[in-house]
Design an enzyme around this catalytic site. Structure first.
Site, mmCIF file in Angstrom:
data_model
loop_
_atom_site.group_PDB
_atom_site.id
_atom_site.type_symbol
_atom_site.label_atom_id
_atom_site.label_comp_id
_atom_site.label_asym_id
_atom_site.label_seq_id
_atom_site.Cartn_x
_atom_site.Cartn_y
_atom_site.Cartn_z
ATOM 1 N N GLU A 110 -1.550 -3.826 -5.108
ATOM 2 C CA GLU A 110 0.041 -3.441 -4.603
ATOM 3 C C GLU A 110 0.917 -4.778 -4.217
ATOM 4 O O GLU A 110 1.941 -4.945 -4.499
ATOM 5 C CB GLU A 110 0.235 -2.501 -3.375
ATOM 6 N N HIS A 154 -3.612 8.695 3.680
ATOM 7 C CA HIS A 154 -2.654 8.907 2.471
ATOM 8 C C HIS A 154 -1.614 9.934 2.588
ATOM 9 O O HIS A 154 -0.998 10.528 1.887
ATOM 10 C CB HIS A 154 -3.871 9.714 1.417
#
Lengths: 370, 324
Positions: free
Chosen positions: B60, B129
């Protein structure tokens, strides 16, 4: 200069078709005109005099923040930037004054930025670490170690996406090689065949920490590129001819094959990590600093070289130096005489849409100060 | 009007913008050949090919930063984060580079990039998450953030985000991807910074964003049916820029406000809204502003408890009855 001991660079022999001891004969250098060689001397001197002048005013308390001086490393910025064409771009970290002047930014706008004035290149909003000149393909000036390495990759991606034959020269210090963002960038650069040249300016110290205390694989930082299948090379940063020859190879690889390169340039900074670095003479000996200044100074060596070549006389060199000093003094006076930014400019340059008074910039509240 | 899913609405927005602007490129993990981890980009790679829809490795910081760098050169990348929770890996790139480069360059550079993906709890995937970082993003001048609650809004806001010349973060919701709403076939764009009254009412204002809007609407139906309370539901849609006028208007109308927010309460979006209301509509209030946020602990895994941790219909009703 102590030579990097281990490695055999991963470039092929025919890339530098010259006696490695004399890069003056490399094609990219053999074609240089005397005027250009003197121009490199002038650029290096200008960077040094600019920074020495900025140091004087910094020490008088006339600037805020940090001042990371490039003095000792000038041949790297000047040598590499001298090769840039229309579609070649530069991005670097916070030791950015040298690259800024090398790409053609003016001393006035740079000095004024250091003083935090409205006439600064970033209108007083960036400071020493954040110079920008996108009109000169110069994308900063970035404060976080290694944080610019994905951005440099993105410049290369943008060039490739738009079908332009160019490359991104992404500069970084030796400390940045241990940042994750850099390794992610190397993987992507190799995976997507992006025209980026990572130039590690290895000045031996990441702030006060030596290579021995920071890098597990320390003979050569560029060699890590092997792990990503990226061609790498090393260059002696005190020799402007060598910097140019090695960088030209890397840029050719980017232009012709759209492939990345990691180029490590051996160099040295005379001052501390920043001027605020109180231990600049504790983590390394005064003798070491003196040795570099006396025997490995890129400007003195270039001057001697040009005099040996009969391109430059002592008197001409002195005149160039005097002119650079004067230019820096004028820039300092310009900065002193310039106004500070107006308070209302605090809210400018945050959002493009607001600044440009577009419809998108006028819906909803963008700022929340009373 | 045809009923389409929130997922399809996003997919249509992406496809239309790829066609409209040659600089738009979709980059992210599994967006191309896999068709998207949540199928938001389904079929786009087949339609538009390798140049416009690009699979990125799990990296990322690297690929988000790369997109930011490319946007400085005029490419308009739409970067997918499989979850906004993964943004923290790329935080330096998003906050320091996308968020600050325009300012630090004195306006010489801008980053027309979109970073999008789901940001929500409620799927029993644990704390790593389930983050909703719209408050963190909104706390960074230079960045914009929107949280669409319906398919209609998702499409219109996504198109506005892609056309915007500033970095825009779009926070979607995995629990809404499969839900359907009416979406017109003709083109439309919803400006950032414009809230939407999702239900007209007179007695209390439920102010929410993202999926909390849907929860608030359910609460409003029960309040009407069982308590004779006519609640207005205001969907912020955009957090920064923020439609402050819409907030103040609904409070001036109903004189009561309950803020429904999937953020945690401390320094969450609702804290900013509450401050705004007390600063600018204090005299219009007939009761203290109330908040229904996620319960203030890391997102719990246990399916039995996670739904209780998120804003619930029951807690909204309780707060409304408390200030009726």
């Amino acid at each position: 200069m102590p030579k990097l001991s281990s490695p055999m660079p991963s470039v092929t022999d025919d890339e530098v078709a010259v006696d490695p001891a004399d890069y003056a004969r490399a094609e990219i250098n053999a074609s240089l005109k005397p005027k250009q060689k003197i121009g490199f001397f002038r650029e290096m001197i200008r960077i040094r005099r600019f920074e020495q002048t900025s140091l004087k005013y910094y020490n008088q308390g006339m600037m805020g923040g940090f001042l990371h001086l490039y003095i000792g490393q000038e041949a790297v910025a000047v040598g590499t930037v001298s090769l840039m064409g229309k579609n070649d771009h530069v991005i670097t970290a916070y030791r950015d004054h040298g690259h800024a002047l090398a790409v053609g930014m003016g001393m006035n706008e740079c000095m004024a930025e250091l003083f935090g004035k409205a006439t600064g290149c970033s209108r007083g909003k960036g400071g020493s670490m954040h110079f920008f000149a996108p009109d000169k393909n110069y994308w900063g000036g970035h404060g976080i170690v290694g944080g610019q390495t994905p951005l440099g990759l993105g410049l290369a991606y943008g060039l490739k996406y738009k079908g332009l034959k160019g490359c991104a020269l992404c500069f970084m210090g030796d400390g940045a090689v241990n940042q994750g963002a850099y390794h992610e960038s190397l993987n992507l650069a190799a995976l997507w065949k992006l025209p980026v040249v990572y130039i590690i300016e290895n000045n031996k110290y990441s702030m006060g920490t030596t290579l021995e205390r920071s890098s597990a694989m320390r003979n050569c930082l560029a060699e890590r590129a092997d792990g990503y299948g990226i061609v790498w090379d090393i260059a002696n940063g005190e020799d402007l001819y060598e910097v140019r020859a090695k960088t030209a190879n890397a840029m050719r690889r980017a232009h012709e094959q759209s492939l990345p390169t990691v180029l490590e340039v051996d160099t040295y900074r005379y001052y501390g990590h920043s001027v605020a670095d109180a231990n600049a003479k504790k983590y390394r000996s005064p003798e070491e600093i003196e040795r570099y200044k006396t025997h490995h100074d890129p400007i003195s060596l270039w001057k001697k070289r040009l005099m040996d070549e009969g391109v430059l006389t002592e008197a001409e060199a002195e005149a160039i130096d005097e002119a650079a000093k004067d230019e820096a003094d004028v820039a300092a006076q310009f900065a002193i005489d310039s106004d500070s930014p107006a308070p209302e400019t605090i809210f400018e340059d945050v959002y493009w849409e607001v600044d440009n008074k577009t419809e998108a910039g006028s819906t909803g509240r963008h700022f929340f100060s009373e | 009007m045809p009923l389409i899913t929130y997922r399809k609405a996003l997919n249509d927005a992406l496809a239309e913008e790829i066609i409209r602007d040659e600089n738009v490129v979709i980059i992210g993990e599994e967006v191309a050949q896999y068709n998207g981890a949540y199928k938001v980009t389904e079929g786009l790679w087949q339609r538009f090919g390798d140049k416009r829809v690009v699979d990125a490795p799990i990296s990322e910081a690297g690929f988000i930063g790369m997109g930011i760098g490319a946007s400085m050169l005029g490419v308009r990348p739409v970067m997918e984060l499989m979850f906004w929770s993964f943004a923290y890996v790329a935080w330096d790139q998003i906050i320091n580079n996308a968020g600050q480069v325009r300012y630090m360059s004195g306006g010489l550079i801008n980053c027309p990039i979109v970073i999008r993906g789901p940001a929500n709890g409620g799927t029993n995937v644990g704390a790593t998450h389930s983050h909703t970082p719209e408050n963190f993003i909104a706390n960074t001048p230079g960045l914009k953030v929107v949280c669409p609650a319906t398919a209609y809004d998702a499409k219109g806001l996504m198109k506005a985000a892609i056309r915007d010349n500033d970095p825009v973060c779009v926070m979607e919701n995995t629990l809404l991807y499969g839900e359907s709403w009416e979406v017109p076939e003709e083109e439309y764009v919803i400006p950032l910074g414009v809230a939407d009254i999702k239900r007209e009412g007179t007695d209390v204002s439920l102010i929410a964003h993202g999926r909390a809007v849907i929860t608030a609407l359910k609460a409003a139906e029960i309040l009407a049916a069982e308590h004779d309370i006519n609640a207005e539901v205001l969907d912020l849609r955009s957090i920064r820029p923020l439609d402050e006028e819409a907030i103040l208007n609904t409070v001036r109308k109903t004189h009561r406000a309950v803020l429904v927010d999937e953020n945690k309460p401390f320094c969450g979006v609702s804290a900013q809204i509450a401050a705004t209301i007390q600063e600018k509509a204090f005299d219009d209030l007939d009761a203290p502003v109330q908040r229904v946020c996620s319960l203030d602990a890391p997102a719990i895994y246990s399916p039995a408890l996670e739904n209780l941790q998120l804003p619930t219909v029951a807690r909204i009703i309780e707060k409304v009855l408390h200030i009726r």
